[in-house]
Design a protein around this motif. Structure first.
Motif, PDB file in Angstrom:
ATOM      1  N   SER A  66     -43.420 -22.719 -93.612  1.00  0.00           N
ATOM      2  CA  SER A  66     -42.658 -23.675 -94.939  1.00  0.00           C
ATOM      3  C   SER A  66     -43.098 -24.991 -94.353  1.00  0.00           C
ATOM      4  CB  SER A  66     -41.546 -23.099 -95.079  1.00  0.00           C
ATOM      5  OG  SER A  66     -40.813 -23.918 -96.173  1.00  0.00           O
ATOM      6  N   VAL A  69     -46.346 -26.359 -94.421  1.00  0.00           N
ATOM      7  CA  VAL A  69     -46.891 -26.331 -95.925  1.00  0.00           C
ATOM      8  C   VAL A  69     -46.471 -27.768 -96.344  1.00  0.00           C
ATOM      9  CG1 VAL A  69     -46.844 -25.396 -98.217  1.00  0.00           C
ATOM     10  CG2 VAL A  69     -47.629 -23.971 -96.246  1.00  0.00           C
ATOM     11  N   LYS A  72     -48.163 -30.577 -95.224  1.00  0.00           N
ATOM     12  CA  LYS A  72     -49.402 -30.802 -95.621  1.00  0.00           C
ATOM     13  C   LYS A  72     -49.438 -31.257 -96.791  1.00  0.00           C
ATOM     14  CE  LYS A  72     -53.628 -28.243 -96.775  1.00  0.00           C
ATOM     15  NZ  LYS A  72     -54.259 -26.974 -96.930  1.00  0.00           N
ATOM     16  N   GLU A  73     -48.573 -30.940 -97.663  1.00  0.00           N
ATOM     17  CA  GLU A  73     -48.525 -31.652 -99.301  1.00  0.00           C
ATOM     18  C   GLU A  73     -47.951 -32.901 -99.178  1.00  0.00           C
ATOM     19  OE1 GLU A  73     -45.394 -28.695-100.936  1.00  0.00           O
ATOM     20  OE2 GLU A  73     -47.088 -27.252-101.327  1.00  0.00           O
TER      21      GLU A  73
END
Length: 112
Positions: A66, A69, A72-73
């Motif tokens: 999580s 992610v 990365k976002e």
């Protein structure tokens, strides 16, 4: 996820026990040879350390995924903002050049 007092296995320091946990850090007590070490949580579980409890290991793995992610976002969003700012600056410079060219042309016309 709270993992205080849980046993871990580190690839270099061996078996240890989590003695404290903060939002992004854990402290682990290893054997006398290695002593107390601090690690970034949950990042250390990606490659270097595992919890001996399989269910906890799975849950921490999900936290790590999580976090990756989300990072990365955030990176993609920053890159998008950077590209938008870059395009905006380019447009601004082109507009300024056109404006300067028009002024220069107007001055030449008046001089004639």
């Amino acid at each position: 996820m709270k993992i205080i007092n849980k046993k871990v296995q580190h690839i270099v320091f061996g078996e240890g026990k989590v003695v404290s946990q903060e939002t992004e850090r854990i402290t682990v007590q290893f054997s006398e040879q290695y002593g107390v070490k601090r690690f970034i949580y949950p990042d250390v579980f990606g490659k270097y350390m595992k919890l001996t409890n399989a269910d906890l290991e799975t849950a921490v793995g999900e936290e790590l995924l999580s976090k990756l992610v989300q990072m990365k976002e955030e990176k993609e969003k920053k890159e998008q903002i950077y590209e938008e700012n870059k395009a905006s600056e380019k447009l601004k410079l082109e507009t300024e050049k056109k404006s300067a060219a028009k002024k220069s042309t107007a001055k030449k016309s008046k001089a004639k």
